[in-house]
Design a protein around this motif. Structure first.
Motif: not given
Length: 126
Positions: A96-119
């Motif tokens: 549905x969405x294709x996102x480019x992963x960048x190594x520099x935080x300043x070049x990203x539109x937003x940041x994500x973090x993977x969590x192990x808890x669904x809620x």
């Protein structure tokens, strides 16, 4: 012979068909990227040469506190129905969405973090 001459003359004098309108390339709506509306199947692209095919750029944040979106990886696309619930797509064409992963935080539109808890999954922006 006469009929082929007649058919050729008829085709030569017939008006030309109207040119079809060019097919527009699929583009995204103008405006800022809203990471809180991204859910479903997501493909994370790592090749910078394919940046033009991506919906946006994302930085995978190692710390939960600084991420804009907390993401929980769903096994089934049907359960990825809210913000932060993503299912890995096997290929770019099925996502549905294709996102480019960048190594520099300043070049990203937003940041994500993977969590192990669904809620905990969801958007942290106000």
């Amino acid at each position: 012979m006469f009929f082929s001459l007649l058919l050729t003359a008829l085709l030569a004098t017939a008006p030309a068909p109207a040119a079809e309108a060019p097919v527009a390339k699929a583009t995204h709506a103008a405006g800022p990227l809203e990471p809180c509306k991204i859910f479903g199947s997501v493909y994370l692209e790592t090749d910078p040469a394919r940046r033009s095919y991506c919906y946006g750029t994302v930085y995978v944040e190692p710390e939960e506190a600084f991420a804009d979106v907390l993401v929980f990886k769903e096994n089934n696309k049907l359960f990825a129905d809210k913000a932060g619930l993503w299912a890995d797509a096997p290929a770019r064409d099925f996502a549905d969405y294709v996102l480019l992963v960048v190594k520099d935080r300043s070049r990203a539109d937003f940041s994500i973090h993977y969590t192990t808890v669904r809620s905990f999954a969801g958007c942290k922006q106000n």
